[in-house]
Scaffold this motif. Structure first.
Motif, PDB file in Angstrom:
ATOM      1  N   VAL A  80       0.831  -1.203   0.000  1.00  0.00           N
ATOM      2  CA  VAL A  80       0.000   0.000   0.000  1.00  0.00           C
ATOM      3  C   VAL A  80       0.866   1.254   0.000  1.00  0.00           C
ATOM      4  O   VAL A  80       0.605   2.198  -0.752  1.00  0.00           O
ATOM      5  N   ALA A  81       1.921   1.267   0.820  1.00  0.00           N
ATOM      6  CA  ALA A  81       2.799   2.446   0.870  1.00  0.00           C
ATOM      7  C   ALA A  81       3.450   2.691  -0.489  1.00  0.00           C
ATOM      8  O   ALA A  81       3.490   3.831  -0.967  1.00  0.00           O
ATOM      9  N   ALA A  82       3.947   1.635  -1.129  1.00  0.00           N
ATOM     10  CA  ALA A  82       4.571   1.784  -2.447  1.00  0.00           C
ATOM     11  C   ALA A  82       3.566   2.327  -3.460  1.00  0.00           C
ATOM     12  O   ALA A  82       3.881   3.234  -4.240  1.00  0.00           O
ATOM     13  N   ALA A  83       2.357   1.793  -3.444  1.00  0.00           N
ATOM     14  CA  ALA A  83       1.328   2.249  -4.392  1.00  0.00           C
ATOM     15  C   ALA A  83       0.957   3.704  -4.139  1.00  0.00           C
ATOM     16  O   ALA A  83       0.821   4.491  -5.086  1.00  0.00           O
ATOM     17  N   LEU A  84       0.799   4.078  -2.879  1.00  0.00           N
ATOM     18  CA  LEU A  84       0.420   5.466  -2.570  1.00  0.00           C
ATOM     19  C   LEU A  84       1.512   6.453  -2.979  1.00  0.00           C
ATOM     20  O   LEU A  84       1.223   7.511  -3.546  1.00  0.00           O
ATOM     21  N   ILE A  85       2.764   6.110  -2.696  1.00  0.00           N
ATOM     22  CA  ILE A  85       3.867   6.991  -3.094  1.00  0.00           C
ATOM     23  C   ILE A  85       3.914   7.123  -4.611  1.00  0.00           C
ATOM     24  O   ILE A  85       4.087   8.224  -5.149  1.00  0.00           O
ATOM     25  N   LEU A  86       3.725   6.016  -5.308  1.00  0.00           N
ATOM     26  CA  LEU A  86       3.688   6.036  -6.771  1.00  0.00           C
ATOM     27  C   LEU A  86       2.536   6.903  -7.277  1.00  0.00           C
ATOM     28  O   LEU A  86       2.710   7.719  -8.183  1.00  0.00           O
ATOM     29  N   ALA A  98      -1.944  10.130   1.262  1.00  0.00           N
ATOM     30  CA  ALA A  98      -0.879   9.139   1.442  1.00  0.00           C
ATOM     31  C   ALA A  98      -0.292   9.236   2.847  1.00  0.00           C
ATOM     32  O   ALA A  98      -0.059   8.210   3.499  1.00  0.00           O
ATOM     33  N   VAL A  99      -0.089  10.452   3.345  1.00  0.00           N
ATOM     34  CA  VAL A  99       0.466  10.636   4.690  1.00  0.00           C
ATOM     35  C   VAL A  99      -0.496  10.089   5.743  1.00  0.00           C
ATOM     36  O   VAL A  99      -0.079   9.400   6.681  1.00  0.00           O
ATOM     37  N   VAL A 100      -1.788  10.368   5.600  1.00  0.00           N
ATOM     38  CA  VAL A 100      -2.780   9.870   6.556  1.00  0.00           C
ATOM     39  C   VAL A 100      -2.785   8.340   6.581  1.00  0.00           C
ATOM     40  O   VAL A 100      -2.732   7.723   7.642  1.00  0.00           O
ATOM     41  N   ILE A 101      -2.838   7.729   5.415  1.00  0.00           N
ATOM     42  CA  ILE A 101      -2.940   6.268   5.349  1.00  0.00           C
ATOM     43  C   ILE A 101      -1.644   5.603   5.824  1.00  0.00           C
ATOM     44  O   ILE A 101      -1.681   4.682   6.646  1.00  0.00           O
ATOM     45  N   ILE A 102      -0.506   6.069   5.345  1.00  0.00           N
ATOM     46  CA  ILE A 102       0.766   5.463   5.760  1.00  0.00           C
ATOM     47  C   ILE A 102       1.012   5.730   7.246  1.00  0.00           C
ATOM     48  O   ILE A 102       1.444   4.830   7.979  1.00  0.00           O
ATOM     49  N   GLY A 103       0.707   6.939   7.701  1.00  0.00           N
ATOM     50  CA  GLY A 103       0.875   7.261   9.120  1.00  0.00           C
ATOM     51  C   GLY A 103       0.014   6.396  10.007  1.00  0.00           C
ATOM     52  O   GLY A 103       0.451   5.920  11.054  1.00  0.00           O
ATOM     53  N   VAL A 166     -12.753   8.388   0.626  1.00  0.00           N
ATOM     54  CA  VAL A 166     -13.516   7.548   1.560  1.00  0.00           C
ATOM     55  C   VAL A 166     -12.550   6.689   2.382  1.00  0.00           C
ATOM     56  O   VAL A 166     -12.701   6.560   3.603  1.00  0.00           O
ATOM     57  N   ALA A 167     -11.536   6.114   1.733  1.00  0.00           N
ATOM     58  CA  ALA A 167     -10.544   5.300   2.440  1.00  0.00           C
ATOM     59  C   ALA A 167      -9.807   6.129   3.483  1.00  0.00           C
ATOM     60  O   ALA A 167      -9.526   5.644   4.583  1.00  0.00           O
ATOM     61  N   ALA A 168      -9.496   7.391   3.166  1.00  0.00           N
ATOM     62  CA  ALA A 168      -8.808   8.263   4.130  1.00  0.00           C
ATOM     63  C   ALA A 168      -9.693   8.526   5.348  1.00  0.00           C
ATOM     64  O   ALA A 168      -9.217   8.492   6.490  1.00  0.00           O
ATOM     65  N   LEU A 170     -12.179   6.552   6.425  1.00  0.00           N
ATOM     66  CA  LEU A 170     -12.244   5.279   7.152  1.00  0.00           C
ATOM     67  C   LEU A 170     -10.932   4.978   7.875  1.00  0.00           C
ATOM     68  O   LEU A 170     -10.932   4.352   8.944  1.00  0.00           O
ATOM     69  N   THR A 171      -9.832   5.422   7.303  1.00  0.00           N
ATOM     70  CA  THR A 171      -8.523   5.251   7.935  1.00  0.00           C
ATOM     71  C   THR A 171      -8.490   5.970   9.275  1.00  0.00           C
ATOM     72  O   THR A 171      -8.069   5.412  10.292  1.00  0.00           O
ATOM     73  N   LEU A 172      -8.933   7.226   9.272  1.00  0.00           N
ATOM     74  CA  LEU A 172      -8.950   8.000  10.518  1.00  0.00           C
ATOM     75  C   LEU A 172      -9.945   7.409  11.512  1.00  0.00           C
ATOM     76  O   LEU A 172      -9.665   7.332  12.710  1.00  0.00           O
ATOM     77  N   TRP A 173     -11.089   6.985  11.008  1.00  0.00           N
ATOM     78  CA  TRP A 173     -12.114   6.384  11.866  1.00  0.00           C
ATOM     79  C   TRP A 173     -11.578   5.118  12.541  1.00  0.00           C
ATOM     80  O   TRP A 173     -11.718   4.923  13.746  1.00  0.00           O
ATOM     81  N   SER A 174     -10.955   4.236  11.731  1.00  0.00           N
ATOM     82  CA  SER A 174     -10.453   2.983  12.296  1.00  0.00           C
ATOM     83  C   SER A 174      -9.297   3.247  13.261  1.00  0.00           C
ATOM     84  O   SER A 174      -9.175   2.565  14.279  1.00  0.00           O
ATOM     85  N   MET A 175      -8.460   4.239  12.978  1.00  0.00           N
ATOM     86  CA  MET A 175      -7.384   4.564  13.901  1.00  0.00           C
ATOM     87  C   MET A 175      -7.958   5.044  15.235  1.00  0.00           C
ATOM     88  O   MET A 175      -7.495   4.632  16.305  1.00  0.00           O
ATOM     89  N   GLY A 176      -8.988   5.877  15.154  1.00  0.00           N
ATOM     90  CA  GLY A 176      -9.655   6.328  16.370  1.00  0.00           C
ATOM     91  C   GLY A 176     -10.239   5.164  17.150  1.00  0.00           C
ATOM     92  O   GLY A 176     -10.137   5.110  18.378  1.00  0.00           O
ATOM     93  N   TYR A 177     -10.821   4.217  16.436  1.00  0.00           N
ATOM     94  CA  TYR A 177     -11.396   3.036  17.085  1.00  0.00           C
ATOM     95  C   TYR A 177     -10.323   2.251  17.837  1.00  0.00           C
ATOM     96  O   TYR A 177     -10.494   1.908  19.006  1.00  0.00           O
ATOM     97  N   TYR A 178      -9.205   1.957  17.159  1.00  0.00           N
ATOM     98  CA  TYR A 178      -8.144   1.175  17.793  1.00  0.00           C
ATOM     99  C   TYR A 178      -7.530   1.909  18.978  1.00  0.00           C
ATOM    100  O   TYR A 178      -7.230   1.306  20.005  1.00  0.00           O
TER     101      TYR A 178
END
Length: 189
Positions: A80-86, A98-103, A166-168, A170-178
């Motif tokens: 995922v990180a490689a794809a986002l950077i690309l 990309a920063v939100v998801i990789i972070g 939407v993925a970004a 959900l990324t923040l939402w799931s991070m908050g959940y964890y």
């Protein structure tokens, strides 16, 4: 190091990373951009399918191992990180996404490792929101790598950008959940 079919599929996923990234560095006269997009999207889609399939096979065949449990998320994060950077380099997604998801991936991986040391790894197991985030993210990446209208005229860039947003979220939402689940242990230090 144990070796079985699920671990082999995970290693295949890791090998696909330089393939789908490297294709964009070939000269245009060797491979036109449309073909690069198609090949990269197909490689990433194959890797995403093996991500689901290797876990399924490990459970179905009783071949779950601690090494496989370690390697699988590492392969996912690298992919995922490689794809986002690309995609940022190609101008097909925003750098903040990309920063939100990789972070988030780094944060939650560290949180899971810490919780495992405390014997509480089950409390930060993959949630439904995390699975939904992964599905949106994987589909968005495939659409953005392909970057051409589908046969039915569907604009993959438009839908890929929308799904990536939407993925970004959900990324923040799931991070908050964890983090909320782990908060009692975090407070204790």
């Amino acid at each position: 190091m144990p070796f079985n079919l699920p671990i082999f599929l995970t290693w295949c996923r890791i090998v696909l990373i330089p393939m789908f990234v490297g294709i964009f560095y070939l000269p245009e006269h060797w491979l036109p951009m449309h073909d690069k997009n198609l090949f990269a999207a197909a490689c990433f889609a194959l890797a995403a399918i093996t991500d689901w399939f290797d876990g399924y096979l490990a459970r179905a065949l009783g071949q779950t191992t601690s090494f496989g449990a370690f390697l699988d998320p590492v392969a996912d994060k690298l992919m995922v990180a490689a794809a986002l950077i690309l995609l940022v380099k190609l101008g097909r997604t925003e750098s903040w996404i990309a920063v939100v998801i990789i972070g988030r991936e780094i944060t939650i991986s560290a949180l899971r490792e810490w919780m495992a040391q405390l014997g509480k790894s089950k409390s930060v197991a993959v949630s439904f929101v995390g699975k939904l985030k992964t599905a949106a993210q994987m589909l968005a990446i495939v659409l953005l790598l392909y970057a051409a209208p589908l046969v039915s005229g569907v604009d993959t860039l438009y839908f890929g950008e929308w799904l990536m947003f939407v993925a970004a979220i959900l990324t923040l939402w799931s991070m908050g959940y964890y983090l909320r689940v782990a908060w009692p242990q975090i407070k204790q230090g």
